[in-house]
Design a protein around this motif. Sequence first.
Motif, short mmCIF file in Angstrom:
data_model
loop_
_atom_site.label_atom_id
_atom_site.label_comp_id
_atom_site.label_asym_id
_atom_site.label_seq_id
_atom_site.Cartn_x
_atom_site.Cartn_y
_atom_site.Cartn_z
N LYS A 42 0.90 -1.35 -0.04
CA LYS A 42 -0.12 0.08 0.06
C LYS A 42 0.79 1.24 0.08
O LYS A 42 0.52 2.14 -0.76
CB LYS A 42 -0.82 0.11 1.29
CG LYS A 42 -1.90 -1.04 1.08
CD LYS A 42 -2.92 -1.20 2.39
CE LYS A 42 -3.89 -2.37 2.14
NZ LYS A 42 -4.81 -2.31 3.43
N LYS A 46 1.04 3.95 -3.01
CA LYS A 46 1.00 5.54 -2.61
C LYS A 46 2.17 6.48 -3.33
O LYS A 46 1.96 7.60 -3.87
CB LYS A 46 0.75 5.91 -1.40
CG LYS A 46 -0.68 5.20 -0.75
CD LYS A 46 -1.03 6.13 0.52
CE LYS A 46 -2.28 5.60 1.13
NZ LYS A 46 -2.93 6.61 1.06
N VAL A 89 -0.88 5.20 5.63
CA VAL A 89 -1.91 3.72 5.55
C VAL A 89 -2.15 3.18 6.86
O VAL A 89 -1.51 3.21 7.67
CB VAL A 89 -0.58 2.85 4.79
CG1 VAL A 89 -0.80 1.29 4.57
CG2 VAL A 89 -0.26 3.49 3.33
#
Length: 102
Positions: A42, A46, A89
């Motif tokens: 994740k 990003k 996150v």
Amino acid sequence: MKPASTVIRQLFVAVLVAGLLGCAGAGQTTGEFVDDSSITTKVKTKLFNDPATSGWQISVRTDGGVVYLTGVVASATEKARAGELARSVAGVKSVRNELTVK
């Protein structure tokens, strides 16, 4: 006698489970390893999707919910942005931003 496809399927599942269990790092459960892997993915996503950061130049490692950012970036602004993105996150406990500005 079981059909060959059933035996192959069972063998495949056994190998997959053994592989996942073997992937857990020292002192980590399989669940923790999967969570850390998910966090790393994740964060990398990003970094790649943000126009202010160069995802190719930043390495991400997660251990016990702690995200480690390493690599070389072009500015202090990019370093700070990478840290912000990592902290955003879910599941991240803290971020060790070890990026070098060149």
